[in-house]
Design an enzyme around this catalytic site. Structure first.
Site, PDB file in Angstrom:
ATOM      1  N   GLU A 123       0.818  -1.217   0.000  1.00 31.66           N
ATOM      2  CA  GLU A 123       0.000   0.000   0.000  1.00 31.66           C
ATOM      3  C   GLU A 123       0.850   1.264   0.000  1.00 31.66           C
ATOM      4  OE1 GLU A 123      -2.636  -0.685   3.407  1.00 31.66           O
ATOM      5  OE2 GLU A 123      -4.098  -1.474   2.004  1.00 31.66           O
ATOM      6  N   ASP A 141      -8.689  -8.629   3.600  1.00 39.14           N
ATOM      7  CA  ASP A 141      -8.413  -7.591   4.591  1.00 39.14           C
ATOM      8  C   ASP A 141      -9.457  -7.499   5.694  1.00 39.14           C
ATOM      9  OD1 ASP A 141      -7.170  -5.564   5.844  1.00 39.14           O
ATOM     10  OD2 ASP A 141      -7.681  -4.001   4.405  1.00 39.14           O
ATOM     11  N   GLU A 171     -12.773  -2.088  11.906  1.00 38.52           N
ATOM     12  CA  GLU A 171     -12.655  -1.265  10.703  1.00 38.52           C
ATOM     13  C   GLU A 171     -13.750  -1.564   9.687  1.00 38.52           C
ATOM     14  OE1 GLU A 171      -8.892  -1.801   8.743  1.00 38.52           O
ATOM     15  OE2 GLU A 171      -9.498  -0.669   6.974  1.00 38.52           O
TER      16      GLU A 171
HETATM   17  C1  BDP Z   1      -6.034  -2.056   5.954  1.00 42.70           C
HETATM   18  C2  BDP Z   1      -6.300  -0.719   6.544  1.00 42.70           C
HETATM   19  C3  BDP Z   1      -5.112   0.184   6.547  1.00 42.70           C
HETATM   20  C4  BDP Z   1      -3.903  -0.564   7.085  1.00 42.70           C
HETATM   21  C5  BDP Z   1      -3.683  -1.829   6.306  1.00 42.70           C
HETATM   22  C6  BDP Z   1      -2.595  -2.700   6.896  1.00 42.70           C
HETATM   23  O1  BDP Z   1      -7.357  -0.138   5.845  1.00 42.70           O
HETATM   24  O2  BDP Z   1      -5.419   1.305   7.315  1.00 42.70           O
HETATM   25  O3  BDP Z   1      -2.779   0.229   7.059  1.00 42.70           O
HETATM   26  O4  BDP Z   1      -4.833  -2.610   6.326  1.00 42.70           O
HETATM   27  O5  BDP Z   1      -2.919  -3.671   7.541  1.00 42.70           O
HETATM   28  O6  BDP Z   1      -6.997  -2.867   6.509  1.00 42.70           O
HETATM   29  O7  BDP Z   1      -1.414  -2.420   6.708  1.00 42.70           O
END
Ligand code: BDP
Length: 715
Positions: free
Chosen positions: A298, A372, A400
């Site tokens: 990401e 996720d 989340e």
């Molecule tokens: C996702 C989240 C994000 C996190 C990412 C992670 O939306 O905020 O940084 O995972 O786990 O679920 O690195």
């Protein structure tokens, strides 16, 4: 005139700060029994800070429960609670206690006789074992165990049981719904807030022994001297409670701090830089746990920026930490910015190829599912597939994707579902729990981690029921084979009431709650259909984001012909990443568990479900079922009005009202959208969504909580 409270518990307002360590006065015979068993405390001579923490907890607990703190006695006496290791009290050796099997952290709590006196013996091989035993005894007291017959022994099944805080240095919390971070970095290191001690107590009461203090989307400052001093101060509070601190670090730190021109893991200067940082950290915090790393994920930097592998990166950091006994927790939550491959498959592809290539002090931390933290996901195919790479489980406690703190969703059953799933790797019966606890592949280091849900809200977690998720995670980290129902029961008994009628009513709501969320948000294997960015509310229509896998339409693939993500051989073939027995099962919609149907299959709207309904009808049925469940929770909770203190009852009731409204919104917006793409009329009897699809689409929530530090380059 003010009405007098009718319920004795109404005498004071409960705000939830005490969590499950809520030592409210006992009455009648239960109180007498505890009094008889807690007249004095006997502890090892020259007690460590850990023993003093246990004593403090007994004082606090008994002052609350029976209104009197026990005296500290020099000798064993009648009715004492005796804390002893074989070293501190050699006499207990004659009792032939099964301490050998309890390891460094296990404990035994037994009603027995010592020197002719009736006592409660808390025995362990170490002081932290005695602290855990103390919490176990207090739990037994509050859950109504027979103290005369007490004989409990327990040892953790995994080595490292960790919380991961996604807390930023400015005190915002990524995906946090409980206010600011509990770490007040600004006033550290001078101010050691009482909340740190209470956090340590709560955490240790569950047997959690590690905590990553900062966000995986880490900032470079965290490894600089002023911040190390702050971390040291927190570590000093947590240490007596058996909790080690860890830090998340950013791959490009040496470059961004201006010290080096490269962060190439194979460049000796990079290793030397991290070695020097490690030395500085260990000089301040001798028992520092290690680094957690999110790399090449990401938009975060990582070794792949230098065309090196995850193993190259992790092993370099591992070398810097190894002389100090530190660990590298390398996250497997990776998906590339360029790869068009199904996101579900990417981590497996990457890490399967690296099996056996990691240094001894590297652990790969894998989210429970491949996408996720969805309300429901099949277990991640990496579990069981990399026997030479120790894997940690990463759960998410903060909700989340499950309605934030305002939706009641007890996550114990979700953790249990994943842990009890059979990977079929190396034969039937190789559950995820057995992979995680090391039995399947003989991992030398085992662990379970979870993204915390704590903040500075008075409830800690943003709601009363979210405390149960912290609790359940901790108890299941200790024993990944524990029953989520049994855990919920003991949590209720400590948090709300021991009245069997009340326990039964709350337990039923909790045990049904996560399934209700799945029904109104992501039924039948749908996933990632939340609005983007904040993930609050429905957004199945979102299709305009830069990368395909950031868009909900990528995940549900709905059009006029059907719905679902084809992950069989005719599609992305992600199913083939599971063991052959499962790959086969997931390849045929008839044998795929209904809960994962649209996760693995793209099916026509008229597809006949086992219920006899079409897929379209079934989907709507599930949305309705989810909303109805929440309506039911509200009514059932209302009936408990006289059984629960006013404030907590009211706060839960208010949240349930929000949840009902939002469940309805999820149902209506999802139906409006899927009806528009399927071009199907609503089945007979379906109540049409009250708003038009455009109206649902136009809702925007720029100030939804939990987004952490701006700017956020990803979704
Ligand atoms: C996702 C989240 C994000 C996190 C990412 C992670 O939306 O905020 O940084 O995972 O786990 O679920 O690195």
């Amino acid at each position: 005139m003010l009405a007098l409270p009718l319920n004795p518990a109404w005498g004071f307002e409960e705000e939830g700060y005490d969590l499950w360590l809520r030592y409210r006065p006992l009455e009648g015979p239960p109180r007498e029994k505890v009094e008889a068993r807690a007249k004095a405390i006997v502890v090892p001579k020259n007690p460590s800070l850990t023993i003093l923490a246990a004593v403090a907890e007994l004082h606090r607990g008994l002052s609350g429960l029976v209104g009197r703190a026990p005296v500290l006695a020099g000798e064993v006496e009648e009715g004492a609670v005796v804390l002893a290791t074989p070293a501190s009290m050699p006499a207990i050796k004659s009792l032939k206690l099964p301490l050998a099997g309890l390891g460094a952290e296990g404990y035994l709590v037994r009603a027995t006789k010592l020197d002719g006196h009736k006592v409660t013996l808390i025995a362990a091989n170490s002081d932290v074992g005695l602290l855990y035993g103390t919490f176990a005894w207090l739990r037994a007291v509050r859950t109504g165990a027979n103290l005369e017959k007490l004989d409990e022994q327990s040892a953790p099944k995994v080595h490292l049981r960790m919380l991961n805080h996604w807390d930023n240095l400015d005190r915002t919390v990524e995906r946090g719904y409980a206010g600011e971070s509990i770490w007040d970095w600004w006033t550290l290191p001078e101010v050691k807030d009482q909340r740190y001690v209470d956090y340590a107590r709560a955490t240790a009461s569950l047997g959690i022994n590690g905590t990553v203090l900062n966000n995986v989307n880490a900032r470079i400052e965290i490894v600089t001297a002023p911040w190390i001093a702050k971390v040291k101060a927190v570590a000093e509070v947590l240490r007596p409670y058996g909790i080690k601190v860890y830090l998340a670090v950013r791959w490009s730190t040496p470059v961004e701090l201006g010290d080096l021109k490269t962060a190439d893991p194979l460049d000796p200067k990079v290793l030397a830089w991290w070695k020097e940082r490690a030395e500085a950290i260990y000089a301040a915090i001798p028992d520092f746990g290690g680094f957690l790393v999110k790399a090449n994920s990401e938009g975060q930097p990582g070794p792949q920026d230098y065309e090196r592998s995850h193993a190259d990166g992790a092993n370099m950091l591992a070398k810097a930490l190894a002389p100090h006994g530190g660990l590298v927790l390398w996250r497997a939550f990776v998906y590339s910015a360029h790869d068009t491959e199904d996101r579900h498959k990417q981590a497996y592809t990457e890490f399967k190829a690296l099996d056996g290539k990691f240094a001894k002090n590297v652990i790969v931390q894998v989210k429970n599912g491949a996408i996720d933290f969805q309300p429901r996901e099949p277990f991640h195919p990496l579990f069981g597939a990399v026997p030479k790479t120790p894997l940690f489980m990463e759960f998410q406690i903060t909700k989340e994707y499950l309605g934030f703190a305002t939706h009641l969703a007890y996550l114990g059953p979700m953790y249990e579902e994943v842990l009890q799933d059979d990977t079929h790797q190396g034969g039937k019966g190789t559950t995820v729990a057995k992979v995680i606890d090391g039995r399947a592949h003989g991992y030398k280091i085992t662990g379970v981690a979870a993204v915390a849900n704590t903040g500075s809200h008075r409830t800690w977690c943003g709601s009363h029921f979210d405390q149960a998720n912290w609790y359940a995670f901790g108890r299941m980290a200790w024993d990944p084979e524990a029953s989520s129902e049994a855990i919920a029961r003991e949590w209720i008994e400590q948090t709300f009431s021991t009245d069997p009628r009340v326990v039964k009513a709350i337990l039923a709501i909790m045990m049904e709650s996560r399934e209700a969320v799945v029904d109104y948000m992501t039924p039948l294997g749908l996933h990632h259909v939340m609005a983007t960015g904040h993930h609050y509310g429905p957004g199945p229509w979102v299709s305009n984001l830069k990368r395909p896998e950031w868009n909900p339409v990528y995940y549900h693939q709905a059009d006029k012909n059907g719905i679902g993500f084809d992950r069989t051989a005719s599609g992305s073939n992600a199913a083939s990443q599971y063991a052959p027995a499962l790959a086969k099962r997931f390849s045929d919609p008839k044998t795929t568990p209904e809960k994962y149907l649209l996760w693995f299959h793209h099916l026509p709207w008229d597809y006949k479900m086992p219920s006899g309904r079409t897929l379209w009808e079934e989907l709507i049925k599930r949305y309705d079922r989810g909303v109805d469940a929440v309506t039911g929770f509200r009514a059932r909770w209302d009936k408990l009005k006289d059984d629960i203190d006013v404030r907590r009852h009211r706060e839960v009731a208010t949240f349930l009202a929000i949840q009902e409204r939002e469940a309805q919104w999820w149902r209506d917006a999802s139906i409006a959208y899927f009806a528009s793409v399927s071009k199907r009329p609503l089945p007979k009897g379906t109540i049409p969504p009250p708003l038009s699809l455009d109206e649902y689409k136009s809702l925007s929530f720029p100030y939804a909580p939990g987004r952490g530090l701006p700017p956020r380059p990803y979704y």
